[in-house]
Design an enzyme around this catalytic site. Structure first.
Site, PDB file in Angstrom:
ATOM      1  N   ASP A   1    -131.590 -27.121 -25.617  1.00  0.00           N
ATOM      2  CA  ASP A   1    -132.191 -26.803 -26.906  1.00  0.00           C
ATOM      3  C   ASP A   1    -133.187 -27.897 -27.286  1.00  0.00           C
ATOM      4  OD1 ASP A   1    -130.580 -28.941 -27.574  1.00  0.00           O
ATOM      5  OD2 ASP A   1    -129.059 -27.727 -28.578  1.00  0.00           O
TER       6      ASP A   1
ATOM      7  N   GLU B   1    -125.956 -24.548 -18.486  1.00  0.00           N
ATOM      8  CA  GLU B   1    -126.756 -25.479 -19.283  1.00  0.00           C
ATOM      9  C   GLU B   1    -126.567 -26.917 -18.801  1.00  0.00           C
ATOM     10  OE1 GLU B   1    -127.969 -26.204 -23.945  1.00  0.00           O
ATOM     11  OE2 GLU B   1    -125.956 -25.432 -23.510  1.00  0.00           O
TER      12      GLU B   1
ATOM     13  N   TYR C   1    -121.502 -31.297 -32.269  1.00  0.00           N
ATOM     14  CA  TYR C   1    -121.057 -32.647 -31.909  1.00  0.00           C
ATOM     15  C   TYR C   1    -120.280 -33.269 -33.063  1.00  0.00           C
ATOM     16  CZ  TYR C   1    -123.963 -32.177 -27.791  1.00  0.00           C
ATOM     17  OH  TYR C   1    -124.511 -31.739 -26.605  1.00  0.00           O
TER      18      TYR C   1
ATOM     19  N   ASP D   1    -130.667 -33.057 -26.135  1.00  0.00           N
ATOM     20  CA  ASP D   1    -129.383 -33.273 -25.461  1.00  0.00           C
ATOM     21  C   ASP D   1    -129.159 -32.359 -24.278  1.00  0.00           C
ATOM     22  OD1 ASP D   1    -128.996 -31.038 -27.386  1.00  0.00           O
ATOM     23  OD2 ASP D   1    -126.925 -31.108 -26.677  1.00  0.00           O
TER      24      ASP D   1
END
Length: 493
Positions: A80, A471, A231, A77
């Site tokens: 990571d 990120e 999430y 995603d």
């Protein structure tokens, strides 16, 4: 010698033209190409020979083995090495919607690349619903993963599989998966009708699971610790049911799905939280999507969706009496919580989609004291795009690899560690910490990645540790693909 009036006018027009050129000189075609290329850097699974982000290698090749399932493929995603199903499905929906709305504006090569990017995740999503009455919602233990700074090619952390079995609910992930597969079926309809039919058939199956076993996937005790707080379903599952049904209505033109969104709008909260859109909350996108039926199909029974869509769009216009969105001093849409550019890219996308609907029907939006045209929406979207590409107080492109000045130290494991191609030796979990803590630029350029972006003061420090700003995520890039496609064809709306 005194300048004549003619010379003064000439100089004024010259400097004005220089200003205009500097403000509109972005290469949207290059940005589009790189925005799509980014997804190749996020791939999990066995990489093909035509892989263009050459510093990446195969990874996650045993994913699913604990269930005797092949769950290889899909996308990580963000920075990571976890495959979170909820945001991946949303990413897929937005990539497909980009092609549906703006694919005819893409250069043919980039349209092919966009379809490849969609298929990398739609193939994976088909696997997640291949077992009857079960949906696989995640691969990878995020706690152990986030405890390491490790290349995906090296990861030896737990590849735990999180699954939800009926009658336990997963309406949010299954509903978004239904939306993703239905939208993808439309994207592939002309180029691969057989695959398109497979996607649509499975979209219906995913929706049936979502609607039959209602509830949030993160309420299940056996998956909660893996998906939260990363999430979690924070905003409820009802919006994904309407979202999935709306996409199935658009893909099938079926009256059953039309009836569903007509009769369930109130009970499932279609009028709630209408000013939000992202991986968790689908309301604003749902309302824009369904508005097409009202504006172009004259289905007046869906008028409430159109009203909610226009109420949302009016909040974006500072000149209106209903304006309440925040902007940075430099003009960027700002919402607190980190990864702010996800809001800028997805809102620009919705503005352009709705502008298309208005243009085709020669309509405007009545925002009370102001009438908003398609051109106004397009101009506002362009300001967000140009800010991201470098027209901002820092003169910094927030897309990695675009322009001469862009973030060098993004929060991304694969990008910041030596490439497996240059350093084939294993780098263990904690051995990667020296690269995380280094002030050196990342050795591997994740071309096309859009980072989380600056704070409310337009400040960006290029700090790898500040993941909220540095990120990248797939769902920042996905809607930007459609946005850039529009501006490739229409650089000056």
């Amino acid at each position: 010698m005194a300048l004549s009036k003619f010379n003064l006018i000439f100089l004024f027009l010259f400097f004005l033209s220089m200003f205009v050129v500097s403000a509109t000189a972005h290469d949207y075609s290059e940005a589009l190409s790189k925005a799509i290329l980014f997804f190749e850097g996020q791939r999990s699974g066995f990489l093909p020979e035509e892989q263009r982000q050459k510093w990446r290698g195969h990874s996650g090749l045993s994913d699913g083995w604990t269930y005797n399932m092949d769950l290889t493929g899909g996308y990580y995603d963000a920075g990571d090495n976890v495959k979170f199903g909820f945001p991946m499905a949303f990413t897929t929906t937005m990539l497909a919607w980009s092609v549906i709305e703006f694919g005819d504006m893409m250069p043919s090569r980039e349209l092919r690349n966009a379809l490849v990017a969609i298929r990398w995740s739609s193939d994976y999503l088909l696997k997640t619903i291949s077992h009857p009455n079960r949906i696989y919602v995640q691969v990878g233990d995020p706690i152990s993963d986030h405890n390491c700074w490790e290349r995906p090619e090296d990861m030896d952390t737990s590849r735990k599989v999180y699954a939800v079995d009926a009658p336990n609910p997963a309406s949010d992930v299954a509903g978004e998966t239904a939306a993703a597969l239905a939208a993808s079926s439309m994207a592939f309809r002309s180029s691969d009708p057989g695959y398109s039919e497979t996607l649509l058939r499975n979209a219906v199956k995913a929706f049936q699971f979502a609607d039959t076993y209602r509830g949030a996937y993160s309420d299940n005790a056996d998956v909660r610790d893996g998906v939260c707080p990363f999430y979690c379903d924070f905003d409820g599952y009802q919006d994904e049911l309407l979202w999935g049904a709306a996409w199935l209505r658009r893909a099938t033109h079926g009256n059953d799905f039309l009836d569903y969104i007509q009769s369930n709008g109130k009970t499932l909260g279609a009028d709630d939280n209408i000013n939000e859109f992202g991986w968790d909350n689908k309301h604003a996108g749902l309302n824009v999507l369904v508005s097409k039926e009202v504006l172009e199909g004259n289905i007046d029974s869906l008028e409430s969706y159109k009203s909610s869509a226009e109420s949302f769009l009016c909040t974006l216009i500072p000149e209106t009496s209903s304006a309440h969105i925040d902007y940075t001093p430099g003009g960027l849409i700002y919402r607190p919580g980190g990864s702010n550019l996800q809001h800028a890219t997805v809102i620009a996308f919705l503005e352009l989609v709705y502008a298309n609907y208005l243009s085709r029907t020669s309509q405007t939006i009545n925002c009370g004291n102001v009438y908003v045209s398609a051109q106004t929406l397009r101009q506002r979207a362009k300001k967000q795009v140009d800010y991201i590409l470098g027209d901002n107080p820092l003169n910094l492109s927030y897309m990695v690899g675009y322009g001469n000045n862009y973030p060098q130290r993004i929060h991304h494991r694969g990008s910041s560690l030596p490439s497996i191609k240059d350093h084939p030796q294993f780098i263990a979990c904690k051995e990667g910490s020296i690269y995380f803590n280094s002030t050196d630029p990342n050795p591997n350029v994740l071309v096309g990645a859009i980072v989380g972006g600056p704070g409310e003061d337009d400040v960006y420090e290029d700090d790898r540790a500040d993941f909220r700003k540095s990120e990248p995520t797939t769902y920042i890039n996905a809607p930007f693909v459609g946005v850039l496609a529009y501006f490739v064809a229409n650089p000056n709306p």
